[in-house]
Write an enzyme that holds these catalytic residues in place. Sequence first.
Site, PDB file in Angstrom:
ATOM      1  N   ASP A   6      50.130  44.926  37.655  1.00  0.00           N
ATOM      2  CA  ASP A   6      48.919  44.506  37.830  1.00  0.00           C
ATOM      3  C   ASP A   6      48.689  43.186  37.543  1.00  0.00           C
ATOM      4  O   ASP A   6      49.859  42.324  37.526  1.00  0.00           O
ATOM      5  CB  ASP A   6      47.942  45.034  36.736  1.00  0.00           C
TER       6      ASP A   6
HETATM    7  C1  BGC Z   1      42.970  45.004  37.909  1.00  0.00           C
HETATM    8  C2  BGC Z   1      43.521  45.992  39.077  1.00  0.00           C
HETATM    9  C3  BGC Z   1      43.057  44.959  40.235  1.00  0.00           C
HETATM   10  C4  BGC Z   1      43.819  43.469  40.401  1.00  0.00           C
HETATM   11  C5  BGC Z   1      43.607  43.060  41.481  1.00  0.00           C
HETATM   12  C6  BGC Z   1      43.446  43.661  38.013  1.00  0.00           C
HETATM   13  O1  BGC Z   1      42.604  42.769  36.879  1.00  0.00           O
HETATM   14  O2  BGC Z   1      43.265  45.456  36.755  1.00  0.00           O
HETATM   15  O3  BGC Z   1      43.008  47.008  39.107  1.00  0.00           O
HETATM   16  O4  BGC Z   1      43.579  45.869  41.362  1.00  0.00           O
HETATM   17  O5  BGC Z   1      43.174  43.012  39.046  1.00  0.00           O
HETATM   18  O6  BGC Z   1      41.961  42.415  41.602  1.00  0.00           O
END
Ligand code: BGC
Length: 723
Positions: A262
Site C-alpha cells: 500500500d
Molecule cells: C490506500 C489504497 C490506495 C492507495 C493509492 C492508500 O492510501 O490505502 O487503497 O489504493 O492509497 O491511492
Amino acid sequence: MSTMAPLVRLPILFAWAAAALAPLESAAAGPAAPTPAYRDPSAPAEVRAEDLLSRLTLDEKLVMLGGTGFTTQPISRLGLPAFIMSDGPVGARNSGPTTAYPAGIALAASWDAPLAGRIGAAIGRDCRARGVHILLGPGINLYREPLSGRNFEYFGEDPLLSGKTAAAYIRGVQSRGVAATVKHYALNNQEFNRHEVSSDADERTIRELYLRAFQIAIRDAGPKAAMCSYNPVNGVHASQNRWLNVDVLKGEFGFTGLLMSDWESCYDTAGMANGGLDLEMPTAKLYEPARVKALVDSGAVPVGAIDDKVRRQLRIAFEMHWLDRVQEDRSIPKDDPSSAAAALDAARAGLVLLKNSGGLLPLDPAKLRRIVLLGPNADHPVTGGGGSSWAQPFHAPSVAEAIRALLPQGVELAVIPWKAGALPDASALQGMKGADAAILCVGFDFPGVRPAGPDAGRAWGGPGILFVAPPEAEGEGGDRAYALPPGCAELIRTVASVNPRTVVVLNAGGSVETAPWIGGAAALVHAFYGGQGGATALAEVLFGRINPSGRLPFSWERRLEDCPAYGHFPTRDHPRSNDYREGLLMGYRGFDAKGVEPLFPFGFGLSYTRFELSRLRAEKAASGEIRLTVDVRNAGSRAGSEVVEVYAESGRPEAGRPPRELKAYGKIFLKPGQAESMVLSLNPADLATWDAAGHTWVPAAGKLTLRAGEHSRDLPLRVDLTL
Ligand code: BGC
C-alpha cells in the site's frame, strides 16, 4: 468472458505499437537479429516473461521494485513501458472526472454477482479509456464493526459474499485487459492508527474469515495483482509478513500475480524482500536500489527472490498483452453512457429498505400534493466516502434534483436548507404538518474536506497520523462516529413529531446509532454511497419506479455494545491493539451464537412485493459441486427481485463455531404471479473448516444441513444431505 474477448484480442492488431513508442537500446547495422521471444505475441506469457527477465541486468531489476507515483518503472532499453495504475475501487479516478459507481458496500448489498461483474467490466472500460493498466481495487476487507472508516469500500461482513462479489468484479475488470488488485491483504479492519495497530487473531479466525474472501477471489477469478495492508498481523507488518505473503498467498492460494505495497506501508527492506513483497509503492524508499543491492551482495536477500518479484511484474504484463497494444482506447468515451447506465443499475439494486411502517413507501406521485425534503445530505450529491476511493463524477444529481426530475407537475417539493445543528424554525415545522411525506437525508459526508483535483478525497490521515474523523465524515485514514452527525437525530425526532410520514434516508458505510430516532422514522432506506446514480435510484425507489431489492451485507446491532467485536477494537484509549478475540463469532455468526437480537439481521431487506420460497432440494453434481434448487414465486402485485440465501449449519459443534454460515445465494427477478426454480451452486471447498490443532483444512463430511430463506434470521426451508 467470451463476450468480452474481442476487446482484449482486437488491440493485438496494434502489436508492438507500444514498443514502437519505446525505442530499443540500439539498432546496429547488419543482418536483422531474430525477434526475441518476449516480443512474440503468440508465445506463452510465461516464456515471454522468462525471456525478458533473462535480458535484464540486476540494476534494472532493482529499479523495477519501486513505483513512480501511480506507475511502474519502464525499462526503455528493452521496450518495456511503464504500467499505469489508478484507484479504485468505485471509479477510475486518478485522471480527473470519471463514472462514479456505488460504494462496495452498496454493490455487496445487491447480492448480485453478475451485476458486480458488469460493474467490473464497466470500470475496466473506463480504465481503457484512460490508458490504465492496473486498477487498485476491489477492496475486500471484512466489515467487523461499524466504525471502521473504510467499511463503505468493502463488501460486508461475510467472506463468501465478499469473495463472490469480488470474483465477479475482478473477472469483469480483467475481461477488458486491465489487471484488478485485491486489497488490503490482510486484516485491515480499522483505519485508526492503521500503520501501528496489530491485528491479532488466531489462525482459524484468520483463515476462515479474513483470508477466505481473498482465497475465494483468487480461486474463482485469478486477480493479477494484490495490495498488502498497512497494519501488522500478529505483530508482523503485512508488507513483510512472510507467512501471509509467501506461505499462504503465493503458496497455498496459488497467487501468481504481483503483490504491491500500500502507499507508504513499508517498514523493513530485508523483511519485505524475503517476505514476498514484489513492488513498493508509490516510490522505492525501502526498496531504494542501493539498499536492496547491499542486501543481495551480502547474501541476506537471494537473487532468486528479486527475480521472482520482477518475473511476476513481467508475467502479468504478458498475460494481459500490455506490450502488444496501446492500453488507451480512444474509441471509448471518458464519460461513457454504458458506464453511467451500469452505475445507475447498481445503485438501484443496492438500496436497502429497512423499515416501511404501514406501507408508507412507495409514495404514489398521482396522489401527492406536497413533499418536504430536508437534512444535511438533501441538496448536494453524496456519491462516495472519503479517501483514495473518492471519484469525481461528471454528473451527479442531488436527491432534491432527482426527486424534482421525477415528480409530476403540480406536486410541490419544499426543500428546507440545512443549517448545521439548527432545527427547522416554527413556520417551517408548521409547513411540514400537512405534507404528504417528509424525506430526511441524513448520514455522513465529508463537506469542507473534499479538495478538487486528482487527489480529491485524500484529505486526511496521512502516514503516521493518528486521526479521528470529524463527526460528519466517513473515509479512509480514520474511524468514524457511531452516532449520526450532530443535529441529525434531533432533526428526525422533531420532524417526526409533526409529520408521522417521515422517511429517513441514510448515507453511511454501515450501521449507525438508531436508538434516539428509529421510533420516529416511519420508513428507513439505507442508501450507502450510491455513486453518481445514487440519488436518481433513491427517487425511483421512494416513488415506486423501482422495487427495492438490496439486502444488508452486515448485521445491524440495536446498540454498539451488541456488536460482537465491541470493546476490543482500537480506540484513542487503546491505540495499538486490535484484538480479534470474538474469533469466528463475528457479525451474524456472533449474534446467532449468543442469541442476541440484531435490529436488522444480516441479509435483511424489504420489498414492495412478497415472495414465497418453497421446495429446497440439493444434489451432488458430477463436477463435485452441490446443486441447490429452490422454487420462488412473486406472490405480490409488483414486479421485483428476490434474494435467496442458503446457510450451512455447523456439523462441528466445537467451541467458537458459528451455528450457521452463508454458503450460497442468488437473486431472481419475477413479475407478479410469476414462479421460477432458482438454481444455486455450492462449492464444497467453501464448507471446509480449519482444524487449529491439526493445522489443516478439514473437508465437510457426513451429514450436512442447509437452510434457506430471505435473511439470516428467517430460514424456513431445510434440506439434509450426506457428503
Ligand atoms: C490506500 C489504497 C490506495 C492507495 C493509492 C492508500 O492510501 O490505502 O487503497 O489504493 O492509497 O491511492
